[in-house]
Design a protein around this motif. Structure first.
Motif, short mmCIF file in Angstrom:
data_model
loop_
_atom_site.label_atom_id
_atom_site.label_comp_id
_atom_site.label_asym_id
_atom_site.label_seq_id
_atom_site.Cartn_x
_atom_site.Cartn_y
_atom_site.Cartn_z
N PRO A 55 -13.00 12.00 22.16
CA PRO A 55 -13.81 12.74 21.22
C PRO A 55 -14.49 12.02 19.96
O PRO A 55 -13.88 11.42 19.38
CB PRO A 55 -12.82 13.68 20.69
CG PRO A 55 -11.56 13.24 21.19
CD PRO A 55 -11.80 12.18 22.15
N GLY A 56 -15.93 12.26 19.86
CA GLY A 56 -16.26 11.79 18.66
C GLY A 56 -16.92 12.77 17.75
O GLY A 56 -16.49 13.87 17.83
N LEU A 57 -17.64 12.51 16.95
CA LEU A 57 -18.22 13.33 15.71
C LEU A 57 -19.48 13.96 16.19
O LEU A 57 -20.07 14.87 15.62
CB LEU A 57 -18.32 12.54 14.47
CG LEU A 57 -17.01 12.21 13.77
CD1 LEU A 57 -17.04 11.08 12.77
CD2 LEU A 57 -16.15 13.40 13.39
N GLY A 58 -20.02 13.35 17.00
CA GLY A 58 -21.56 13.81 17.43
C GLY A 58 -22.49 13.63 16.47
O GLY A 58 -22.57 12.68 15.63
N GLY A 59 -23.41 14.54 16.28
CA GLY A 59 -24.40 14.42 15.12
C GLY A 59 -25.79 14.08 15.61
O GLY A 59 -25.64 13.13 16.86
N ASP A 60 -26.69 14.33 15.12
CA ASP A 60 -28.00 13.91 15.54
C ASP A 60 -28.94 12.87 14.56
O ASP A 60 -29.90 12.75 14.64
CB ASP A 60 -28.95 15.10 15.74
CG ASP A 60 -28.99 16.16 14.74
OD1 ASP A 60 -28.54 15.65 13.68
OD2 ASP A 60 -29.27 17.36 15.03
N SER A 61 -28.01 12.18 13.67
CA SER A 61 -28.73 11.42 12.80
C SER A 61 -29.04 10.05 13.69
O SER A 61 -28.46 9.76 14.73
CB SER A 61 -27.71 10.95 11.84
OG SER A 61 -26.57 10.24 12.30
N GLY A 71 -15.54 18.53 17.02
CA GLY A 71 -16.00 18.85 18.20
C GLY A 71 -14.92 19.46 19.18
O GLY A 71 -15.33 19.47 20.23
N GLY A 72 -13.72 19.24 18.72
CA GLY A 72 -12.65 19.80 19.73
C GLY A 72 -12.08 18.36 20.35
O GLY A 72 -12.59 17.48 20.25
N GLY A 73 -10.75 18.58 20.80
CA GLY A 73 -10.41 17.38 21.51
C GLY A 73 -8.86 17.00 20.45
O GLY A 73 -8.83 17.48 19.61
N ASP A 74 -8.15 16.01 21.27
CA ASP A 74 -7.00 15.89 20.43
C ASP A 74 -7.33 14.61 19.39
O ASP A 74 -8.14 13.80 19.62
CB ASP A 74 -6.12 14.96 21.50
CG ASP A 74 -4.87 14.53 20.76
OD1 ASP A 74 -4.20 15.29 20.41
OD2 ASP A 74 -4.44 13.33 21.11
N TYR A 75 -6.52 14.91 18.12
CA TYR A 75 -6.84 14.22 16.95
C TYR A 75 -6.41 12.41 17.31
O TYR A 75 -7.26 11.66 16.76
CB TYR A 75 -5.95 14.52 15.87
CG TYR A 75 -6.43 13.81 14.63
CD1 TYR A 75 -7.65 13.66 13.96
CD2 TYR A 75 -5.54 12.90 14.11
CE1 TYR A 75 -8.00 13.13 12.97
CE2 TYR A 75 -5.65 12.04 12.85
CZ TYR A 75 -6.99 12.30 12.26
OH TYR A 75 -7.31 11.17 11.51
N ARG A 76 -5.46 12.27 18.12
CA ARG A 76 -5.12 10.97 18.39
C ARG A 76 -5.95 10.23 19.18
O ARG A 76 -6.28 9.08 19.00
CB ARG A 76 -3.60 10.95 18.74
CG ARG A 76 -2.53 11.32 17.80
CD ARG A 76 -1.17 10.76 18.13
NE ARG A 76 -0.53 11.87 19.14
CZ ARG A 76 -0.38 13.03 18.62
NH1 ARG A 76 -0.06 13.47 17.25
NH2 ARG A 76 0.39 13.95 19.32
#
Lengths: 284, 355
Positions: free
Chosen positions: A244-250, A76-81
């Protein structure tokens, strides 16, 4: 029945056992504290032991943040750390299982658990004392990790209340895993088999959303990773920290905070009674 | 105070592990204020019996009372009145001797100040005052066992279980622990002591119970038991193998029994009913006959000989086959590297017994 005491000078008369529920509770509390104190003395006498424990999260941040992290891109974009650190928090909580288990197995192996069990102390004292010590240890682990995170650029962007809630969820998860550790520690035959179980912990923490999105894994593995209790906590704290998270709609992704509370409670409900039962009965 | 009540009663105790029957109708009665030695080889069920009586292990059948309370139904009451030391209970190795005793004192709810005072008293009593601020892992085997013993005595228990208190100790450590046990016994505590050494049971116990395959197969005062199994033996080694037969005839006449002779080691062994008298008479007779002797000594029968006499089979030592009754506790041996093997320890005992 007045037998002469074996060590007449200063021999201590038998303490009356507690009668009322209140005095029983007071005894149990005192016993738990005595056991917790034992571990605190361990740390003071052998600081190396606890230092190594604290080194581990530091090394992990460097290893995963820079060695692997340089090749990672957050979906989703954003810094990996920023994405990674909450995962490391969750992972460290899960690794606590190993600490607890090793301690419990070693005590049983050396016979000190049997001495406790042969004494008229509160049956809950040993396990509760152990869990308090482990929680103190976890708070220290977490503090070191947070400090490391701040150094490598991780920040909590949420409100103070949200940040506190995130820390609370992490400690709740650790508390639940203590009972898994105690139970597994009690059923292990010796320190060697406990060591083997330790090796198993590593993949268990990896099969989650700590490092990568479960959607990127093969279907069945992704499902396991999504339903890993660590994943719910990590998703929830990413939300609360504003990372930053993974989002998702589950459903799981939508209800991460709820699941981050439900999972630990379910684990405690299963493993606490199991541990207490196992401790009361003979070990072997 | 007409007669002595029983401090330990076990009736028909049964305990099964997955494949082995560890206790199979175990009966034992120990009168208050006495010392009972439970003698048997590894895997005979000694540790299982102690663990059941000390409320550490559930059992499958039978009944047991300790200090007047039922072990199964009144475990809490039993725990107020017992101490356990040895294979079945231990001390914390990172804590110092003093910290260990203090911790256990707190768990008996003495309060911090009294727990500390009691710890100092016990360290003094067991000759550990100087080592009191050292970690228990730096203690010698004998010191650790004494600390273990001290931890069992914080509350002056009515019944004390000593599970192989000297196994794996060197002769000096063994003497230290024996000394400590003797001083306790003088105080009137009831003691159940398990051991693999006839010698140890003989020195410490008022009564000896011999256990084999989970049940008591012989019981009595050490003297009675020894006469049952033929008592002490005289062993001698002749210098010249050619004189073996002559020496054997002399020994047979003095001992009134046919001796066992081993031509390969030039050794003759026979029961020495009159101990020192038998010894001196034999020495004199051999001297008169001009037979040179390399070695001559009185010794107690070994556990092997006791077993051979009582059961007709040799003492089966668990561990090699792994199928023994106490073999249900595999972790224990691994966790205790400080223990020497029983064989080594037995050799030491035999040496000590040589007169």
């Amino acid at each position: 029945m007045t037998t002469a005491t074996p060590s007449a000078p200063g021999a201590v008369p038998l303490q009356a056992p507690p009668e009322t529920p209140l005095s029983r509770a007071r005894w149990a509390l005192a016993d738990s504290w005595t056991v917790t104190r034992r571990y605190l003395i361990h740390w003071v006498r052998e600081p190396a032991y606890i230092m190594w424990g604290l080194m581990y999260p530091m090394v992990s941040v460097l290893l995963f943040g820079y060695v692997f992290g340089s090749a990672m891109v957050v979906q989703g974009g954003g810094d990996y750390r920023e994405f990674l650190l909450p995962g490391m928090f969750g992972m460290t909580m899960m690794f606590g299982i190993g600490n607890t288990m090793m301690g419990v197995t070693t005590d049983a192996d050396k016979g000190i658990t049997d001495r406790f069990r042969s004494m008229p102390m509160a049956r809950s004292g040993v396990v509760v004392g152990r869990s308090v010590a482990d929680m103190i240890n976890s708070v220290m682990d977490l503090a070191v990790l947070v400090a490391c995170g701040l150094v490598v650029g991780w920040r909590a962007h949420g409100s103070p209340a949200e940040t506190l809630a995130a820390v609370g969820l992490l400690l709740l998860l650790r508390f639940a895993f203590i009972w898994v550790g105690i139970y597994v520690g009690l059923i292990m035959k010796n320190a060697e088999s406990a060591g083997n179980f330790y090796a198993l912990l590593f993949p268990l923490t990896m099969i989650s959303n700590t490092f990568v999105a479960p959607e990127m894994m093969p279907g069945w593995l992704g499902a396991v990773a999504a339903w890993n209790p660590v994943s719910s906590t990590v998703t929830a704290i990413r939300e609360l920290f504003g990372n930053p998270g993974l989002g998702g709609d589950s459903w799981l992704a939508q209800n991460a905070v709820l699941m981050a509370v439900v999972w630990p409670l379910v684990i405690v409900a299963v493993f606490l009674p199991l541990s207490v039962r196992r401790y009361r009965r003979a070990r072997r | 105070m007409a007669q002595k009540a029983a401090a330990i009663v076990a009736e028909g105790l049964r305990k099964e592990y997955r494949q082995t029957r560890a206790l199979d109708g175990f009966d034992l009665t120990v009168p208050e204020g006495t010392v009972c030695g439970l003698l048997g080889p590894n895997g005979a069920g000694k540790t299982t019996a102690v663990r059941i009586l000390a409320t550490l292990l559930e059992f499958d059948g039978g009944r047991a009372e300790v200090a007047g309370f039922d072990v199964a139904r009144q475990a809490a009451q039993v725990r107020y009145r017992i101490g356990v030391t040895g294979q079945s209970a231990a001390v914390d190795e990172i804590l110092t001797g003093r910290q260990n005793l203090e911790m256990f004192g707190r768990l008996y709810h003495l309060g911090a100040a009294r727990a500390r005072r009691r710890a100092d008293e016990l360290l003094e009593l067991f000759g550990l005052a100087e080592a009191g601020s050292k970690s228990a892992k730096h203690y010698s085997g004998g010191m650790r066992r004494r600390l273990d013993l001290a931890a069992s005595l914080i509350m002056a228990p009515q019944v004390l279980f000593l599970d192989e208190p000297t196994t794996g100790l060197d002769p000096r450590g063994r003497m230290e622990v024996w000394e400590a046990i003797r001083s306790l016994v003088a105080g009137g505590t009831t003691v159940l002591l398990t051991t693999q050494y006839l010698d140890e049971a003989d020195r410490l116990a008022d009564r000896i119970a011999v256990i084999d395959s989970g049940r008591v197969i012989a019981e009595g005062a050490p003297e009675r038991l020894k006469s049952m199994i033929g008592g002490d033996r005289i062993d001698l080694v002749v210098t010249d193998a050619g004189e073996l037969a002559g020496a054997a005839r002399i020994v047979a006449r003095i001992c009134g029994a046919e001796p066992e002779t081993r031509p390969d080691t030039r050794r003759i062994s026979a029961p020495a009913r009159h101990r020192v008298a038998t010894l001196t008479e034999t020495v004199r007779a051999l001297g008169d006959a001009g037979i040179a002797v390399e070695d001559i000594a009185l010794r107690r029968p070994t556990l092997d000989e006791v077993f051979l006499r009582l059961t007709g089979h040799r003492a089966e030592t668990a561990g090699e086959g792994g199928g023994g009754a106490d073999g249900g506790e595999p972790g224990r041996a691994a966790g205790r590297a400080d223990r020497g093997g029983p064989e080594r320890a037995r050799d030491q005992t035999e040496k000590e017994m040589t007169v």
